[in-house]
Motif scaffolding. Structure first.
Motif: not given
Length: 474
Positions: A3-8, A187-201, A207-215
């Motif tokens: 319940s303490n999950v941070y969602l800006p 390569f016949e196949a490429v997977l790119i699980d890209a570095p991201c803002s982690g909004e789904g985690t 605390d995954a969203m503690k430093n989130w901002n649109k910029e």
């Protein structure tokens, strides 16, 4: 409940603007506040799904099938005494603790039985969940280049590859943006699980969203566009690219894929993933991507796109300074001798899609499919080290057992549970009323867990340091 999950509030406003009409914000927030269900993936390089299910039942583990991965299961297990990561089955590489949604990109890559790839690039590979999943789908055949930009995470990646018995991988440590210029259409196949803002985690990290901002989201999306371009250049014509993130913003997902389409036009084709699994259409976008909000399948927020390359592209030109390649391919005579001695010592045969390479006293086994890249790119580790030479022949190494042995070899020793605990803590063991000489395959039940050497009635421990645990197990 988390319940303490941070969602800006700014983030919630963004989500409300893009949430499909079939979903609502109350369910979204509620899902974000629920802890994730634990999930695992069976490592079919070591055990069949059917055999693992039987073992799980014997241990009282309750498994529920993950719809998009035949080898994936949500698991309910009593971890009050032994955490899943400390079980014998995990230490032996029989399964990988992996979030269910993160199994989806590899399932999308190997969408049908016809998707057999000789060369695959995993562009952002650590800690290795998807790398080992790809290797299992490849049945350890062909070549799998596993790249990780963070040097410290390469060690974790290698440890997981070792534990899971992967032998067809070549590891590298570069910014993924280099591949398009250095290994174009390789390569016949490429997977790119890209570095991201982690909004789904947030279900995993409150605390995954503690430093989130649109910029920050916009800045990350610029990097992702560079990476997907590089991945597309590295892909052969007719090949398949899967782009995935564990975030939800359209800037890091749909817009990155549309950038690729705008850049390369008709060379880019989006595959529709609506039939990847039952009810996939609940998360599919108009383009055929999967944009997964956490309440839909009770998992992390995730995004997956499958893209085909229909025409050649002009890759960036680079100047290469590779230096001298330190390995030399063994002559057929030497390869035959290595194979003969290995079979004599341990009854293990070398796979016919690999070759022996030498570096000073070290003997390595490289996948043949790697050879076209050896003069074009610098890898930090290739294939598996199988031996060190000495005056009386060869001193066999750990991965000979874990990546090549079947467990049926006669020259093996089966440990008790107590001795296996000692083994995984890096200690020598003394199996009851047994003795021998030379190297020996070490097993727990039918599971190969390493390679030791008899010294009278003692088996000297050969477990690599990165796999040693310093506390009591199972």
């Amino acid at each position: 409940m988390h319940s303490n999950v941070y969602l800006p509030q700014a983030f919630l406003d963004e989500m409300e603007a893009i949430l499909p009409a079939s979903l609502n914000m109350e369910d979204f927030i509620s899902a974000c506040q629920r802890p994730l269900r634990k999930s695992i993936r069976v490592n079919t390089l070591k055990i069949t799904v059917e055999e693992f299910v039987k073992r799980a039942a014997e241990k009282g583990w309750e498994l529920t099938q993950v719809p998009w991965c035949h080898e994936g299961f949500w698991i309910e297990a009593d971890e009050s005494v032994v955490p899943l990561g400390n079980t014998a089955e995990h230490m032996s590489g029989l399964f990988y603790i992996q979030e269910a949604s993160s199994m989806m990109p590899v399932s999308a890559l190997f969408k049908s039985d016809e998707d057999r790839f000789e060369s695959v690039l995993d562009m952002a590979a650590a800690p290795g969940s998807k790398t080992t999943q790809i290797a299992a789908n490849m049945s350890n055949e062909g070549v799998l280049v596993a790249n990780e930009f963070s040097a410290s995470r390469v060690k974790v990646l290698h440890a997981n590859i070792e534990r899971c018995g992967v032998r067809n991988a070549a590891l590298s440590n570069f910014d993924g943006r280099v591949f398009g210029g250095w290994l174009p259409e390789q390569f016949e196949a490429v997977l790119i699980d890209a570095p991201c803002s982690g909004e789904g985690t947030v279900r995993k990290d409150a605390d995954a969203m503690k430093n989130w901002n649109k910029e920050s989201v916009i800045s990350i999306s610029d990097t992702q566009k560079d990476l997907i371009e590089s991945a597309f250049h590295a892909l052969k014509v007719g090949g398949v690219l899967v782009y995935s993130t564990c975030t939800l913003s359209v800037e890091e997902n749909q817009q990155v894929c549309h950038h690729l389409k705008e850049k390369f036009g008709d060379a880019v084709e989006f595959d529709n993933l609506a039939e990847l699994f039952t009810d996939a259409d609940k998360a599919v976008t108009e383009e055929g991507f999967l944009h997964i909000f956490p309440q839909v399948y009770d998992c992390e927020g995730f995004f997956v796109a499958r893209i085909r390359k229909l025409a050649a592209t002009d890759a960036p030109q680079v100047k290469k300074r590779l230096g001298r390649f330190p390995f030399e391919k063994a002559s057929q005579k030497v390869q035959d001798e290595v194979e003969k001695q290995l079979h004599k010592a341990l009854e293990i045969a070398l796979p016919n899609d690999s070759s022996v390479w030498l570096r000073e006293k070290d003997v390595w086994l490289f996948p043949n499919a790697l050879e076209p890249m050896l003069g074009e790119f610098r890898f930090s580790r290739m294939g598996i080290k199988i031996a060190e030479t000495h005056k009386n022949g060869y001193r066999w190494q750990h991965q000979v057992a874990t990546a090549l042995a079947t467990g049926k070899e006669a020259h093996s020793v089966e440990l008790s549970v107590e001795d296996a605990r000692e083994w995984f803590m890096g200690r020598d063991v003394r199996p009851n009323n047994q003795s021998g000489k030379g190297e020996v395959i070490v097993k727990l039940g039918d599971d190969v867990i390493g390679l030791g050497k008899w010294v009278g009635n003692r088996v000297k421990n050969g477990l690599p340091r990165e796999l040693v645990r310093d506390k009591n197990l199972f």
